[in-house]
Design a protein around this motif. Structure first.
Motif, PDB file in Angstrom:
ATOM      1  N   CYS A 366      76.026  81.741  85.131  1.00  0.00           N
ATOM      2  CA  CYS A 366      77.067  82.073  84.282  1.00  0.00           C
ATOM      3  C   CYS A 366      78.422  81.587  85.805  1.00  0.00           C
ATOM      4  N   VAL A 371      76.749  77.420  81.392  1.00  0.00           N
ATOM      5  CA  VAL A 371      77.324  78.356  80.220  1.00  0.00           C
ATOM      6  C   VAL A 371      76.149  78.019  79.242  1.00  0.00           C
ATOM      7  N   ASP A 372      75.673  76.582  79.008  1.00  0.00           N
ATOM      8  CA  ASP A 372      75.000  76.249  78.349  1.00  0.00           C
ATOM      9  C   ASP A 372      72.805  77.118  78.658  1.00  0.00           C
ATOM     10  N   PHE A 396      81.600  83.366  79.417  1.00  0.00           N
ATOM     11  CA  PHE A 396      82.592  81.698  78.913  1.00  0.00           C
ATOM     12  C   PHE A 396      84.351  82.029  79.865  1.00  0.00           C
ATOM     13  N   SER A 397      85.138  82.782  79.820  1.00  0.00           N
ATOM     14  CA  SER A 397      85.827  83.405  80.426  1.00  0.00           C
ATOM     15  C   SER A 397      86.234  82.581  82.562  1.00  0.00           C
ATOM     16  N   ASN A 399      84.226  80.419  83.221  1.00  0.00           N
ATOM     17  CA  ASN A 399      84.142  78.750  83.104  1.00  0.00           C
ATOM     18  C   ASN A 399      85.494  78.077  82.228  1.00  0.00           C
ATOM     19  N   HIS A 401      85.837  78.542  78.762  1.00  0.00           N
ATOM     20  CA  HIS A 401      85.562  78.939  77.755  1.00  0.00           C
ATOM     21  C   HIS A 401      86.446  79.841  76.682  1.00  0.00           C
ATOM     22  N   GLU A 404      85.289  80.216  72.980  1.00  0.00           N
ATOM     23  CA  GLU A 404      84.399  80.389  72.188  1.00  0.00           C
ATOM     24  C   GLU A 404      83.726  81.714  72.897  1.00  0.00           C
ATOM     25  N   CYS A 430      89.815  85.982  78.286  1.00  0.00           N
ATOM     26  CA  CYS A 430      88.964  84.155  77.708  1.00  0.00           C
ATOM     27  C   CYS A 430      90.316  84.181  76.563  1.00  0.00           C
ATOM     28  N   HIS A 433      92.678  82.283  79.397  1.00  0.00           N
ATOM     29  CA  HIS A 433      92.253  80.558  79.354  1.00  0.00           C
ATOM     30  C   HIS A 433      93.137  79.703  78.124  1.00  0.00           C
ATOM     31  N   ALA A 434      91.934  80.582  77.603  1.00  0.00           N
ATOM     32  CA  ALA A 434      93.040  79.966  75.645  1.00  0.00           C
ATOM     33  C   ALA A 434      94.619  80.012  75.069  1.00  0.00           C
TER      34      ALA A 434
END
Length: 554
Positions: A366, A371-372, A396-397, A399, A401, A404, A430, A433-434
């Motif tokens: 991460c 992330v994948d 996720f946060s 990067n 995303h 997700e 997260c 970011h979203a």
């Protein structure tokens, strides 16, 4: 091994007689086996009553909290065919083995102190003193008969139990009593070396060991290295004969150097220990260097040490090595070393069998932006802890995303995993970011109402960032004013950044003044203030306020 020169003066001032603190009561009243005959019966009766009550309470708690664990395991009974027909009968299960506390309760009920001395009583009491957590040692000693005196192994066990308790000074008092009846051995002093609360007490204990001739024992000389400061430990290490400078001695001194932030001395010792056959570097030695460099902010040196360990091939990395080097790979962006460690963990089975290795691999991927790969490790991990969920949500946060991360948080709750404070910190990031303001409000409110977690200043900072990114500057300011703790510079900095992005000049002035009060030395705040003043001048603001703001920055 002679006493270091730096400690000789303290030993002259302390002296051998002040090594053992004078008890507030006579030792005959503190330790039951050595009481007078007039008070012995009453003390033994009180000790038996107190200990019996404590054992009954402990047994009751064990039955309530761990009844399934304490239930005796019966082997699968075989069906026996009856001699004259009829239904088969089951063989009786074997009786459960007696437990130490049950044996002690039996001894208390049958008046152990009034029965003749028996080696079984001493063995039982020593077993209980060496158990964890240890029962009250002084109460057990009062149950023993006065004559003959307790044997040395029992008193050594009592010293060890008292050393591990919250009042280790009783262990030193018992040592002075022990020396009246027995000559102490090295097992007597080993538990006390790590419990000396001051340098004068440690130096006095060191002098006693020197006078009794115990410094020639390898275990004693090794145990003396750990409690001393680096300067004194290095003097002891230099005075040791080369045959006693084993790997453990080098590792102990390397740990002391790393605690003192002397990485150069630690590397010198690390290179020196390989020259002697008795002090070959072990995996613990490599782990100490990698962990010490990483904790001292030298991540590049930690990765280089790991690459050297792999290149030389003296010992194989273990789970402690990977957990120490993977975060350093993530912070330095060394994808090559991180992927090699990931592949090594997969081939050796550490990735599937050790959850903290899997967590470190996810965190490394991460931080490197992959992330994948982190999600693939997360999905294939069979044993997930709350740290595993936190690492993936925080990844996720980190990067960007956010959606997700919120979905993974909802899945975490569906799986019945209880989130902690770190989980909420990651999922609120997260939400920021979203742009999920409503979801962020609900999650923040559920911290205390549903999970009983008091929001910290970092959680309030995430909420200010969430409102600021969405343009809700007034709500962000209200949230700061309603904080139960004083806002720090990070809180006001997040609000000021949001004001610059959304042209909130009025709230920006308030945030800027608070930042200048908290960080008057930070010239960046003045630059931001001048930029805001320039924007207000372009927008037709009042010139007088612009000049006042610039003067305040100057």
């Amino acid at each position: 091994m002679p006493l270091p020169d730096a400690l000789k003066d303290s030993w002259r001032t302390v002296g051998p007689r002040t090594l053992w603190p004078k008890p507030s009561r006579p030792l005959a009243r503190v330790y039951g086996p050595f009481q007078t005959s007039s008070t012995r019966a009453q003390s033994q009766a009180e000790a038996k009553t107190t200990l019996a009550n404590s054992l009954a309470d402990a047994a009751r708690r064990r039955r309530t909290l761990a009844s399934a664990v304490l239930r005796p395991r019966h082997h699968h009974s075989r069906r026996l065919a009856p001699a004259h027909g009829g239904a088969p009968t089951a063989a009786p299960p074997p009786p459960p083995p007696p437990r130490p506390l049950e044996l002690l309760a039996f001894a208390v009920r049958h008046a152990l102190a009034c029965s003749p001395p028996s080696p079984h009583h001493y063995a039982l009491t020593a077993l209980l003193l060496l158990s964890f957590p240890p029962p009250p040692a002084l109460s057990l000693l009062r149950l023993l008969p006065p004559d003959p005196p307790p044997p040395l192994p029992l008193l050594n066990a009592a010293v060890k139990a008292l050393s591990a308790s919250s009042s280790p000074e009783d262990a030193f008092r018992l040592l002075s009593t022990l020396r009246r009846f027995h000559a102490p051995d090295r097992l007597t002093f080993l538990p006390l070396l790590g419990r000396a609360s001051s340098l004068p007490l440690l130096s006095a204990l060191h002098s006693l060991l020197l006078r009794l001739g115990f410094l020639s024992h390898h275990a004693i000389s090794l145990a003396l290295l750990k409690p001393y400061p680096l300067l004194h430990a290095r003097a002891l290490f230099d005075d040791m004969p080369q045959k006693n400078k084993c790997t453990i001695a080098y590792n102990t001194l390397i740990t002391a150097c790393l605690k003192a932030r002397d990485i150069r001395a630690a590397r010198h010792l690390f290179d020196e220990m390989q020259r002697h056959r008795r002090s070959r570097r072990s995996v613990v030695s490599w782990n100490l260097m990698i962990t010490g460099c990483a904790r001292r902010g030298r991540d590049d040196m930690a990765v280089q040490c790991f690459e050297r360990m792999v290149r030389e091939g003296e010992v194989a990395p273990d789970d402690g090595t990977l957990v120490a080097v993977l975060p350093a790979c993530g912070r330095t962006g060394n994808v090559g070393a991180g992927r090699w460690a990931h592949e090594y963990a997969r081939k050796t089975g550490l990735l599937d069998g050790t959850v903290h290795v899997a967590n470190a691999v996810m965190d490394m991927h991460c931080k490197c932006g992959d992330v994948d790969s982190a999600l693939e490790v997360f999905m294939t991990t069979r044993q997930r802890s709350v740290v595993s969920w936190n690492a993936m949500i925080a990844g996720f946060s980190l990067n960007g995303h956010g959606v997700e991360g919120i979905d993974l948080f909802q899945e975490m709750r569906r799986h019945g995993v209880e989130p902690n404070a770190v989980t909420f910190l990651a999922v609120l990031g997260c939400c920021a970011h979203a742009g999920a303001v409503d979801i962020g409000r609900e999650i923040f409110q559920s911290m205390l109402s549903e999970h009983g977690i008091e929001p910290a200043i970092e959680h309030y900072g995430c909420m200010v960032d969430l409102f600021g990114r969405s343009g809700l500057l007034e709500e962000a300011h209200v949230r700061i004013q309603g904080m139960p703790m004083k806002p720090n510079a990070a809180i006001w900095g997040a609000l000021l950044s949001a004001c610059r992005a959304h042209a909130g000049l009025g709230i920006a002035e308030v945030a800027l003044k608070e930042l200048i009060n908290l960080e008057p030395w930070n010239s960046g705040n003045c630059v931001v203030g001048q930029s805001l003043c320039g924007n207000r001048a372009v927008g037709g603001g009042r010139g007088g306020e612009e000049i006042d703001e610039e003067d305040e920055c100057e």
